[in-house]
Design a protein around this motif. Structure first.
Motif, PDB file in Angstrom:
ATOM      1  N   VAL A   1      54.856  54.149  46.404  1.00  0.00           N
ATOM      2  CA  VAL A   1      55.250  52.931  45.590  1.00  0.00           C
ATOM      3  C   VAL A   1      53.893  52.731  44.780  1.00  0.00           C
ATOM      4  N   GLN A   2      54.355  52.563  43.410  1.00  0.00           N
ATOM      5  CA  GLN A   2      53.649  51.473  41.655  1.00  0.00           C
ATOM      6  C   GLN A   2      53.892  50.715  42.052  1.00  0.00           C
ATOM      7  N   LEU A   3      52.489  49.823  41.649  1.00  0.00           N
ATOM      8  CA  LEU A   3      52.301  48.441  41.289  1.00  0.00           C
ATOM      9  C   LEU A   3      51.386  48.506  39.745  1.00  0.00           C
ATOM     10  N   VAL A   4      52.326  48.261  39.279  1.00  0.00           N
ATOM     11  CA  VAL A   4      52.388  47.486  37.918  1.00  0.00           C
ATOM     12  C   VAL A   4      51.643  45.946  37.656  1.00  0.00           C
ATOM     13  N   GLU A   5      50.154  45.918  37.162  1.00  0.00           N
ATOM     14  CA  GLU A   5      50.736  44.069  37.150  1.00  0.00           C
ATOM     15  C   GLU A   5      49.827  43.827  35.360  1.00  0.00           C
ATOM     16  N   SER A   6      50.326  42.841  34.899  1.00  0.00           N
ATOM     17  CA  SER A   6      50.097  41.932  33.588  1.00  0.00           C
ATOM     18  C   SER A   6      49.701  40.627  34.038  1.00  0.00           C
ATOM     19  N   GLY A   7      49.612  40.276  32.753  1.00  0.00           N
ATOM     20  CA  GLY A   7      49.242  38.969  32.352  1.00  0.00           C
ATOM     21  C   GLY A   7      47.909  38.571  32.486  1.00  0.00           C
ATOM     22  N   GLY A   8      46.550  39.582  32.092  1.00  0.00           N
ATOM     23  CA  GLY A   8      45.201  39.109  32.379  1.00  0.00           C
ATOM     24  C   GLY A   8      45.228  39.166  30.826  1.00  0.00           C
ATOM     25  N   GLY A   9      43.676  38.655  30.474  1.00  0.00           N
ATOM     26  CA  GLY A   9      43.281  38.244  29.262  1.00  0.00           C
ATOM     27  C   GLY A   9      42.174  37.476  29.427  1.00  0.00           C
ATOM     28  N   LEU A  10      42.249  37.319  28.155  1.00  0.00           N
ATOM     29  CA  LEU A  10      40.585  36.021  27.858  1.00  0.00           C
ATOM     30  C   LEU A  10      40.934  34.415  27.412  1.00  0.00           C
ATOM     31  N   VAL A  11      40.437  33.386  28.171  1.00  0.00           N
ATOM     32  CA  VAL A  11      41.220  32.387  27.982  1.00  0.00           C
ATOM     33  C   VAL A  11      39.549  31.832  28.194  1.00  0.00           C
ATOM     34  N   GLN A  12      39.896  30.428  27.470  1.00  0.00           N
ATOM     35  CA  GLN A  12      38.459  29.185  27.687  1.00  0.00           C
ATOM     36  C   GLN A  12      38.319  29.191  28.791  1.00  0.00           C
ATOM     37  N   ALA A  13      37.571  28.180  29.203  1.00  0.00           N
ATOM     38  CA  ALA A  13      37.372  27.487  31.122  1.00  0.00           C
ATOM     39  C   ALA A  13      38.338  26.151  30.544  1.00  0.00           C
ATOM     40  N   GLY A  14      39.273  26.122  32.457  1.00  0.00           N
ATOM     41  CA  GLY A  14      39.617  25.190  32.266  1.00  0.00           C
ATOM     42  C   GLY A  14      41.323  25.791  31.645  1.00  0.00           C
ATOM     43  N   GLY A  15      41.426  26.595  31.250  1.00  0.00           N
ATOM     44  CA  GLY A  15      42.460  27.290  31.138  1.00  0.00           C
ATOM     45  C   GLY A  15      43.603  28.190  32.203  1.00  0.00           C
ATOM     46  N   SER A  16      45.146  28.314  32.295  1.00  0.00           N
ATOM     47  CA  SER A  16      45.514  28.970  33.302  1.00  0.00           C
ATOM     48  C   SER A  16      45.701  30.198  32.016  1.00  0.00           C
ATOM     49  N   LEU A  17      45.680  30.973  32.937  1.00  0.00           N
ATOM     50  CA  LEU A  17      46.781  32.551  33.142  1.00  0.00           C
ATOM     51  C   LEU A  17      47.167  32.629  34.401  1.00  0.00           C
ATOM     52  N   ARG A  18      48.495  33.630  34.233  1.00  0.00           N
ATOM     53  CA  ARG A  18      49.475  34.212  35.131  1.00  0.00           C
ATOM     54  C   ARG A  18      49.766  35.506  35.507  1.00  0.00           C
ATOM     55  N   LEU A  19      49.114  35.978  36.626  1.00  0.00           N
ATOM     56  CA  LEU A  19      49.180  37.591  36.452  1.00  0.00           C
ATOM     57  C   LEU A  19      50.481  37.877  37.610  1.00  0.00           C
ATOM     58  N   SER A  20      51.423  39.109  36.809  1.00  0.00           N
ATOM     59  CA  SER A  20      52.424  39.641  38.161  1.00  0.00           C
ATOM     60  C   SER A  20      51.875  40.452  38.008  1.00  0.00           C
ATOM     61  N   CYS A  21      52.764  41.376  39.365  1.00  0.00           N
ATOM     62  CA  CYS A  21      52.775  42.489  39.692  1.00  0.00           C
ATOM     63  C   CYS A  21      54.461  43.119  40.351  1.00  0.00           C
TER      64      CYS A  21
END
Length: 114
Positions: A1-21
């Protein structure tokens, strides 16, 4: 089984990100998927997890800010991260348990600036 993540990055405090795997390979029956984080000098820690039945579990530090979800058909798990804080800065790892075996993704960096 392989797991591949995406969606990380740089964001300012109070912001949002969505990670996927997304899981691929010889998958039999993934009954648990989760997200862990590891900041420099600290051990890897649970952020959120979700069972095959859809029951979520969250670390106290992210309750009310992060939401984990899962797409069983795609063998994928997501982490919606809102109201991010500098303390959330870490490498985030996807985790899955398939027939008792534990698998990890390669990690994705999340950096929250103040």
């Amino acid at each position: 089984v392989q797991l591949v993540e995406s969606g990380g990055g740089l964001v300012q405090a109070g912001g949002s990100l969505r990670l996927s795997c997304a899981a691929s390979g010889s998958i039999f029956s993934i009954n648990y998927m989760g997200w862990y984080c590891q900041a420099p000098g600290k051990p890897r820690a649970l952020v959120a997890s979700i069972t095959s039945g859809g029951t979520p579990n969250y670390a106290d530090s992210v309750k009310g800010r992060f939401t984990i979800s899962r797409d069983m058909a795609k063998n994928a798990v997501y982490l919606q991260m809102n109201s991010l804080k500098p303390g959330d800065t870490a490498v985030y790892y996807c985790n899955a348990v398939d027939l008792g075996r534990i698998y990890w993704g390669q990690g994705t960096q999340v950096t929250v600036s103040s």
